[in-house]
Enzyme design. Structure first.
Site, mmCIF file in Angstrom:
data_model
loop_
_atom_site.group_PDB
_atom_site.id
_atom_site.type_symbol
_atom_site.label_atom_id
_atom_site.label_comp_id
_atom_site.label_asym_id
_atom_site.label_seq_id
_atom_site.Cartn_x
_atom_site.Cartn_y
_atom_site.Cartn_z
ATOM 1 N N GLU A 45 -2.739 -2.910 3.369
ATOM 2 C CA GLU A 45 -2.011 -1.867 2.613
ATOM 3 C C GLU A 45 -2.136 -2.239 1.144
ATOM 4 O O GLU A 45 -1.416 -3.091 0.638
ATOM 5 C CB GLU A 45 -0.557 -1.807 3.075
ATOM 6 C CG GLU A 45 0.232 -0.632 2.501
ATOM 7 C CD GLU A 45 0.890 -0.957 1.165
ATOM 8 O OE1 GLU A 45 0.320 -0.576 0.111
ATOM 9 O OE2 GLU A 45 1.948 -1.596 1.179
ATOM 10 N N ASP A 105 6.610 6.445 3.627
ATOM 11 C CA ASP A 105 7.320 6.644 2.361
ATOM 12 C C ASP A 105 7.021 7.996 1.716
ATOM 13 O O ASP A 105 7.608 8.331 0.689
ATOM 14 C CB ASP A 105 6.948 5.539 1.361
ATOM 15 C CG ASP A 105 7.592 4.202 1.704
ATOM 16 O OD1 ASP A 105 8.675 4.207 2.329
ATOM 17 O OD2 ASP A 105 7.021 3.163 1.341
ATOM 18 N N ASP A 153 1.516 -4.986 5.335
ATOM 19 C CA ASP A 153 2.189 -4.232 4.290
ATOM 20 C C ASP A 153 2.179 -5.020 2.976
ATOM 21 O O ASP A 153 2.331 -6.244 2.973
ATOM 22 C CB ASP A 153 3.635 -3.952 4.727
ATOM 23 C CG ASP A 153 4.327 -2.932 3.853
ATOM 24 O OD1 ASP A 153 3.792 -1.826 3.691
ATOM 25 O OD2 ASP A 153 5.417 -3.246 3.330
#
Length: 500
Positions: free
Chosen positions: A345, A398, A298
């Site tokens: 990511e 998200d 991430d």
């Protein structure tokens, strides 16, 4: 990662169960069967660590430990560690489509403690050598984590930065020794819970791999301030003499939030980590690969440069960019784990330097279809712009769902999406977008389970900038039906992504 493949994103916590939250039990095995029937290759998860304030899986008490809530209670009943009355008499929540974290917090540990007490009273219930081997193999992180959790309970669950005893707050050796003896029963309980989690995980992962399913895990770039990682290893973090953060993590204002996102995680002392050969990170990633086949990192751009916000700030607006370890670190990671697969990511503010880092790493980046249909300017998230070495997603945790996206997007973007996808009505958008992802040249395509279920805003997992009400969505029992698996298998085969 395997070329021309696909998978589904679904958190363990979102699985159905009678006990308030998805676990590593029967429904997890059933979902593996569903993925197999749907001819998928990957099951992507959210982080599986023990959650802290806000219930976010991205704010965990430990980067190594597993979430106690995910320990399956039915498996404990089957092994006589619990009886049915221990679990069926408790109110785990009345809404099968949402997790009630308050009720879990109030009840789950008491139930797990019953299992621990039963094992202490009858050692024949469990393989004693197996559990002792687990404790020995994981002592480097497990001992500090178990003591940390025992201390949190001892001090009323306050963050370690607020513990009244300065000696233990600063992780002094003698204080740790004394509290380890004083809180022995609690320490042993939390070690035991991790044994349960890891043994159940090992069985589930073996079942998935035997059925041709690989598990994609999610590694947050930062760890939580209130974690055993920071408490026991302050040397690796940007803290002052009192072990309090000087600057914290976040991202600047963006499309998700006008004030940015103030994550609040302590920042790393990359200079010290480099001198050590990034040993802490090698241990961390190695621990993650015990759980997963593929690792999504991430906020990958934070390795090139990261947004640092003074710890006293209430928003992320007044932060500044700081140069990160860049390719020096990523090269070590790629070399150490050369036989493993990573996903970077790479969303957010991507500079030429970040792009160069991604290119040099060789890791596939992410393409999110919900970001593709910008009517104002050309987007590199449009499928025709992809190269093979990327992972195409419908959305992330998200994002809203595909069914809800047209109501959130501007009318101009929706019209552009319809024109691009060759459809005439909004109702057709979810499956048209799914087909566009499946048909893209991206090596791998991942869709949220909520998108295959055609759920609206009720299926959203997280809304950035909103501190409450997130991470609760759960799938209805029976929603992962044979008919849906066949439908997914159909488009998977049509676009050449079947791995069967």
């Amino acid at each position: 990662m395997q070329r021309r493949s696909s998978g589904i994103l679904l958190s363990i916590t979102s699985l159905p169960s009678e006990y308030g939250i998805g676990t590593l039990g029967r429904e997890a095995y059933s979902f593996v069967d569903f993925l197999n029937k749907a001819e998928q290759k990957y099951w992507q998860l959210l982080p599986v660590g023990p959650i802290s304030y806000g219930d976010s899986p991205y704010q965990s008490f430990s980067t190594f430990a597993g979430n106690p809530y995910m320990v399956d209670l039915e498996k404990l009943i089957e092994k006589s560690l619990l009886c049915e009355e221990d679990v069926k008499s408790i109110d785990w929540g009345s809404d099968p489509q949402h997790v009630d974290y308050g009720k879990l917090y109030a009840n789950r540990f008491d139930v797990l403690k019953k299992a621990f007490v039963n094992v202490e009273a009858n050692k024949d219930l469990i393989d004693e050598k197996e559990i002792e081997d687990f404790y020995a193999e994981n002592s480097a992180w497990l001992d500090d984590y178990a003591l940390f959790m025992a201390l949190k309970r001892h001090f009323g669950m306050r963050p370690w930065t607020q513990w009244p005893d300065e000696s233990i707050r600063k992780h002094e050796e003698q204080a740790c020794k004394l509290y380890r003896e004083e809180l022995k029963d609690e320490v042993d309980l939390f070690r035991f819970i991790q044994y349960l989690f890891y043994s159940q995980w090992k069985e589930l992962k073996a079942y998935a791999n035997e059925n041709g399913i690989e598990i994609i895990g999610d590694l947050p770039i930062y760890v939580a301030l209130d974690s055993s990682d920071v408490w026991a290893n302050p040397h690796w973090f940007y803290l002052d003499e009192e072990n309090m953060p000087i600057e914290v993590s976040g991202v600047p204002p963006d499309a998700f939030s006008e004030t940015g996102q103030l994550w609040g995680n302590p920042l790393y002392r990359w200079d010290r980590m480099a001198e050590n050969g990034y040993g802490w990170w090698i241990d961390r990633v190695g621990g993650a690969f015990r759980l997963y086949d593929v690792l999504r990192i991430d906020h990958f751009r934070g390795f090139e440069s990261y947004w640092a916000v003074p710890a006293s700030e209430e928003t992320a607006m007044n932060g500044h960019w700081v140069k990160g370890p860049d390719y020096d670190f990523v090269r070590v990671l790629a070399s150490w784990f050369s036989d493993k697969s990573f996903i970077a990511e790479d969303l957010g503010y991507i500079t030429p330097e970040v792009k160069a880092l991604l290119d040099n790493s060789g890791f596939p980046g992410m393409k999110v279809l919900q970001f593709a249909f910008d009517s104002r300017e050309a987007s590199n998230y449009l499928p025709h712009t992809y190269t093979n070495n990327c992972i195409c997603y419908t959305g992330t945790h998200d994002n809203t769902t595909l069914a809800a996206w047209p109501d959130d997007a501007s009318p101009e973007d929706v019209e552009f999406a319809k024109e691009y996808l060759g459809i005439s009505d909004k109702a057709s958008l979810p499956w048209a977008i799914l087909r566009a992802g499946m048909g893209s040249v991206a090596d791998t395509f991942i869709a949220q389970m909520q998108d295959y279920l055609e759920l609206g805003p009720e299926g959203r997992m997280n809304t950035p900038g909103i501190p409450e009400g997130n991470w609760t969505w759960r799938m209805k029992k029976g929603a992962a039906s044979e008919e849906l698996a066949e439908k997914i298998a159909g488009i998977t085969k049509l676009y050449g992504r079947s791995c069967r």
